[in-house]
Motif scaffolding. Sequence first.
Motif, short mmCIF file in Angstrom:
data_model
loop_
_atom_site.label_atom_id
_atom_site.label_comp_id
_atom_site.label_asym_id
_atom_site.label_seq_id
_atom_site.Cartn_x
_atom_site.Cartn_y
_atom_site.Cartn_z
N UNK A 164 39.02 23.96 48.53
CA UNK A 164 37.90 24.93 48.27
C UNK A 164 38.19 26.19 48.91
N UNK A 165 38.04 26.61 50.09
CA UNK A 165 38.44 28.44 49.75
C UNK A 165 39.69 29.18 48.83
N UNK A 166 40.35 28.29 48.76
CA UNK A 166 41.41 28.45 47.33
C UNK A 166 41.08 28.34 45.41
N UNK A 167 40.63 27.90 45.45
CA UNK A 167 40.36 28.02 44.80
C UNK A 167 38.99 28.56 44.27
N UNK A 168 38.12 29.32 45.17
CA UNK A 168 37.60 30.46 44.74
C UNK A 168 38.45 31.60 45.19
N UNK A 169 39.82 31.66 45.98
CA UNK A 169 39.55 33.03 45.90
C UNK A 169 41.00 33.83 44.63
N UNK A 170 41.89 32.40 43.72
CA UNK A 170 42.08 32.21 43.20
C UNK A 170 41.44 32.51 41.42
N UNK A 171 40.82 31.95 41.48
CA UNK A 171 39.58 32.27 40.49
C UNK A 171 38.98 34.06 40.64
N UNK A 172 38.07 34.35 41.80
CA UNK A 172 38.22 35.51 41.87
C UNK A 172 38.65 36.40 41.81
N UNK A 173 40.57 36.36 41.82
CA UNK A 173 40.99 37.24 41.99
C UNK A 173 41.44 37.25 40.80
N UNK A 174 41.22 36.74 39.97
CA UNK A 174 41.29 36.50 38.19
C UNK A 174 40.19 37.22 37.26
N UNK A 175 39.19 36.80 37.92
CA UNK A 175 38.49 37.77 37.85
C UNK A 175 38.57 39.25 37.65
N UNK A 176 38.46 39.50 38.98
CA UNK A 176 39.27 41.03 38.82
C UNK A 176 40.09 41.30 38.24
N UNK A 177 41.17 40.44 37.60
CA UNK A 177 42.19 41.44 37.60
C UNK A 177 41.63 41.41 35.28
N UNK A 178 40.40 40.26 34.73
CA UNK A 178 40.46 40.93 33.79
C UNK A 178 39.54 41.55 33.31
N UNK A 179 38.59 41.92 34.56
CA UNK A 179 37.15 42.77 34.33
C UNK A 179 38.56 44.12 33.78
#
Length: 216
Positions: A110-125
């Motif tokens: 669960x932590x990995x899913x959240x971390x990779x998703x959050x990194x993607x959102x930072x990149x897209x921002x």
Amino acid sequence: MESSSNILYKGGQGEIVEKKSRFIANIFPVKTEEEALEKITAMRKKYYDARHNCFAYIIGENRETERCSDDGEPSGTAGRPMLDVLEGMGVHDVVAVVTRYFGGTLLGTGGLVRAYSAAMKEGLADCVLLSQKTGYRLQILTDYNDVGKLQYLSRTRQLHELSCEYADDVRMELLVPETEIDAVETEITEKTSGKAKLERAEKLQYGLRDGQVVLL
């Protein structure tokens, strides 16, 4: 309603830190799967000392090609969540690589899913996304008496004037959404009593950035 989809006009980078692990997202616009694979290879070389370089990409306006990789992370914890973020943004012709430098603490699935998703959102921002639209260049030759009518029509329909040249006659070029082209041509003909000469030029893809037309 005008047809549109999202396209990555300019790539970007974002980073998060989760329990001392660094997650660095690099996101690029690409046109082909070959380009996507080249970007992935380049990121693996750049971050050669990282534990993982996970990726996801979508190629084609209709998402003809979609691929993702967990690159050694537990199955479904990296590549798939990254792809889900891209799909959620409605973006295509894009490749994303998220690099992980392991910080010594396991995050769990669960932590990995959240971390990779959050990194993607930072990149897209950090990226520039444009709504990709389809339209026509409409070239108009008219006399001075009808210019005001055409400019009023352009404003009320929120069309974009690409050029306007004043000589013996007036040559105006408008960018008209594909779904409105027939109606606009009919309205121009009616407002000018058939005097304006119209030529529908090539169909093109475009986007809007800060109110300005960007040809794609």
